[in-house]
Write an enzyme that holds these catalytic residues in place. Sequence first.
Site, PDB file in Angstrom:
ATOM      1  CB  ALA A 101      39.710  13.332  28.134  1.00 12.38           C
ATOM      2  CB  SER A 104      44.467  16.364  21.248  1.00 11.46           C
ATOM      3  OG  SER A 104      43.765  17.160  20.562  1.00 11.46           O
ATOM      4  CG  ASP A 150      43.187  18.550  18.294  1.00  8.75           C
ATOM      5  OD1 ASP A 150      42.893  19.657  18.512  1.00  8.75           O
ATOM      6  OD2 ASP A 150      42.176  17.623  18.168  1.00  8.75           O
TER       7      ASP A 150
HETATM    8  C1  GLA Z   1      38.418  18.399  17.806  1.00  5.01           C
HETATM    9  C2  GLA Z   1      39.245  18.646  16.387  1.00  5.01           C
HETATM   10  C3  GLA Z   1      39.731  19.841  16.154  1.00  5.01           C
HETATM   11  C4  GLA Z   1      38.847  21.277  16.521  1.00  5.01           C
HETATM   12  C5  GLA Z   1      37.880  20.916  17.757  1.00  5.01           C
HETATM   13  C6  GLA Z   1      37.118  21.676  18.152  1.00  5.01           C
HETATM   14  O1  GLA Z   1      39.486  18.555  18.691  1.00  5.01           O
HETATM   15  O2  GLA Z   1      40.064  17.629  16.425  1.00  5.01           O
HETATM   16  O3  GLA Z   1      40.281  20.149  14.791  1.00  5.01           O
HETATM   17  O4  GLA Z   1      37.794  21.151  15.510  1.00  5.01           O
HETATM   18  O5  GLA Z   1      37.631  19.516  18.059  1.00  5.01           O
HETATM   19  O6  GLA Z   1      37.603  23.278  18.253  1.00  5.01           O
END
Ligand code: GLA
Length: 346
Positions: A101, A104, A150
């Site tokens: 979603a 993370s 994340d």
């Molecule tokens: C994912 C990646 C992050 C970041 C975002 C976009 O969540 O894990 O490192 O690059 O996309 O902002």
Amino acid sequence: MIRAEAHGRVNLMGEHTDYNLGLVLPTPIPQRTVVQLEPRADDTIRIRARGFGEVSYRLGAEKPAHDWSDYAKACTATLQSSGVGLRGFDAEVTSDVPVGAGVSSSAAFLVALLRAIRDAFALQFDDTTLALLAQRAEVEFVGARVGIMDQLAASRGHLGEALLIDTADLSVDRVELPLSIALVVIDSGVRHAHAGGGYNTRRAECEEAARALGLPSLRNVRDLDALERLPPLLARRVRHVVSENERVQEAAAALSGGDVGRLGQLFDASHASQRDDFDVSIPEVDALAAALRHAGALGARLTGGGFGGSVVAVAALGTEREVAKAARLAYERQSGRKASVILPPP
Ligand code: GLA
């Protein structure tokens, strides 16, 4: 028995800036992953993840299976390749962080498991190093070339505050969320998969643009006139990254100053930039962002890696449940998809 946990996150500003050594502004969500771990005397690892299944392997014999268990194997393989001495363990994982979603779930899993392992074997590394290990695990073992946002959000975040992270030096400034706002996060129901092409392609495009501009990274772009020398597609990618970094700084200032109107405008501008310049939105996500604005949100933007996933919106405190409900119903009627409200939590 060791118990450790880590939260999912929603990024408030700064999308696809972390792997360009730029700025990001994530905040943890209440949903979290909990790991309970018991060390063993031998080198067997047994992990049961509720809702996913069970895996068992020997330390040093980690082989990708292209499923959830790769994240566990990634942790033990990465720790060992960095010279950390481990033994086996039994672990039980539970999580209410929605998967796929854009909030993370993978970083929450990696960070919670690494924390539990750190405690169980009295390993000596700090939270930033733990985030770097989690990122290496995901990049090298799982094969998704993710940035550091994340993992740092999961490892260093506290509920109620956003982290203004400069990914060039990993410095973290804490920004309290104003009490006058509430966040709404709705999953569009369209799945993204990082290991799949889109994310890695964007990253490669940014690297190509930096090379063409003769710069070490897009963080160093100062002269927007130079973009005229780039092919139009790469120029749009750079324009997103440069303008998004500026929006992170402005959003952090708007949060500290309680300027919620400005924050909403920045959310909308970020969504447009992700849609028009970075091409990471999809029609369903655009419709969901529009539904949130129509339902009374002050601004709404795609959050996370994109190509589906969730929209985050900022709303006046007290309106968030109504806004979330009206937007979800309107979106479901229009798209024929099932959406889920992640914030406010059910
Ligand atoms: C994912 C990646 C992050 C970041 C975002 C976009 O969540 O894990 O490192 O690059 O996309 O902002």
